[in-house]
Write a protein that holds these residues in place. Sequence first.
Motif, PDB file in Angstrom:
ATOM      1  N   ARG A  51      26.818 -33.441  28.811  1.00 48.44           N
ATOM      2  CA  ARG A  51      28.189 -32.572  28.265  1.00 48.44           C
ATOM      3  C   ARG A  51      29.074 -32.063  29.398  1.00 48.44           C
ATOM      4  O   ARG A  51      30.252 -31.789  29.543  1.00 48.44           O
ATOM      5  N   ALA A  52      28.090 -31.682  30.639  1.00 47.84           N
ATOM      6  CA  ALA A  52      28.849 -30.983  31.485  1.00 47.84           C
ATOM      7  C   ALA A  52      30.101 -31.240  32.207  1.00 47.84           C
ATOM      8  O   ALA A  52      30.979 -30.547  32.242  1.00 47.84           O
ATOM      9  N   PRO A  58      34.211 -28.113  37.125  1.00 49.76           N
ATOM     10  CA  PRO A  58      33.393 -27.774  38.472  1.00 49.76           C
ATOM     11  C   PRO A  58      33.878 -26.755  39.420  1.00 49.76           C
ATOM     12  O   PRO A  58      33.154 -26.486  40.287  1.00 49.76           O
ATOM     13  N   ASP A  59      34.988 -26.490  39.421  1.00 50.82           N
ATOM     14  CA  ASP A  59      35.725 -25.458  40.222  1.00 50.82           C
ATOM     15  C   ASP A  59      35.223 -24.105  39.588  1.00 50.82           C
ATOM     16  O   ASP A  59      35.703 -22.894  40.607  1.00 50.82           O
ATOM     17  N   ALA A  60      34.903 -23.868  38.419  1.00 49.07           N
ATOM     18  CA  ALA A  60      34.872 -22.606  37.832  1.00 49.07           C
ATOM     19  C   ALA A  60      33.364 -22.053  38.246  1.00 49.07           C
ATOM     20  O   ALA A  60      32.604 -22.671  38.723  1.00 49.07           O
ATOM     21  N   HIS A  61      33.578 -20.561  38.076  1.00 51.16           N
ATOM     22  CA  HIS A  61      32.235 -19.676  38.228  1.00 51.16           C
ATOM     23  C   HIS A  61      31.572 -19.642  37.030  1.00 51.16           C
ATOM     24  O   HIS A  61      32.055 -19.393  36.058  1.00 51.16           O
ATOM     25  N   ILE A  62      30.518 -20.466  37.042  1.00 52.98           N
ATOM     26  CA  ILE A  62      29.704 -20.778  35.867  1.00 52.98           C
ATOM     27  C   ILE A  62      28.107 -19.936  35.937  1.00 52.98           C
ATOM     28  O   ILE A  62      27.538 -20.103  37.023  1.00 52.98           O
ATOM     29  N   VAL A  63      27.867 -18.900  35.036  1.00 53.21           N
ATOM     30  CA  VAL A  63      26.553 -18.252  34.893  1.00 53.21           C
ATOM     31  C   VAL A  63      25.910 -19.063  34.071  1.00 53.21           C
ATOM     32  O   VAL A  63      26.030 -18.888  32.856  1.00 53.21           O
ATOM     33  N   PHE A  84      29.262 -28.790  40.937  1.00 55.29           N
ATOM     34  CA  PHE A  84      29.472 -27.228  40.354  1.00 55.29           C
ATOM     35  C   PHE A  84      28.963 -26.298  41.347  1.00 55.29           C
ATOM     36  O   PHE A  84      27.945 -25.688  41.076  1.00 55.29           O
ATOM     37  N   ASP A  85      29.546 -26.132  42.558  1.00 56.88           N
ATOM     38  CA  ASP A  85      29.228 -25.470  43.529  1.00 56.88           C
ATOM     39  C   ASP A  85      29.168 -23.676  43.352  1.00 56.88           C
ATOM     40  O   ASP A  85      28.573 -23.058  43.984  1.00 56.88           O
ATOM     41  N   ASN A  86      29.755 -23.330  42.258  1.00 61.01           N
ATOM     42  CA  ASN A  86      29.800 -22.041  41.789  1.00 61.01           C
ATOM     43  C   ASN A  86      28.777 -21.701  40.514  1.00 61.01           C
ATOM     44  O   ASN A  86      29.194 -20.770  39.948  1.00 61.01           O
ATOM     45  N   ALA A  87      27.945 -22.647  40.394  1.00 59.23           N
ATOM     46  CA  ALA A  87      27.148 -22.136  39.529  1.00 59.23           C
ATOM     47  C   ALA A  87      26.009 -21.294  39.855  1.00 59.23           C
ATOM     48  O   ALA A  87      25.329 -21.461  41.004  1.00 59.23           O
TER      49      ALA A  87
END
Length: 108
Positions: A51-52, A58-63, A84-87
């Motif tokens: 699903r990801a 992929p550019d969003a900040h994901i917590v 997803f560099d901002n995970a």
Amino acid sequence: MLEPEITAEDFIQQRQQPNPPILLDVREPWEFQTASLPDSLLMPMGEVTSRAHQELDPDAHIVVLCHHGVRSLSVTMWLRNQGFDNAQSLAGGIDHWSRAIDHTVPLY
């Protein structure tokens, strides 16, 4: 690149900013129904790989959130390997959140 984990206290501050992070809950549906945080997206760990790329930016900040922080850190590292560099993983998971931040969130 951001640290792999974010503290609950830092996450609270970021949630209050414009354009807050996406909260990705990777626990099972029964866990989510037992205790969850507002505005979180349920995507059980077993569904993340399928699903990801369809549902997350992929550019969003994901917590990423789980029960104690183990599954979320694993998912965070997988997401980072997928671009997803901002995970980031929420350190201590919802258990720490319930104990230290919001006592109204049930422990389980």
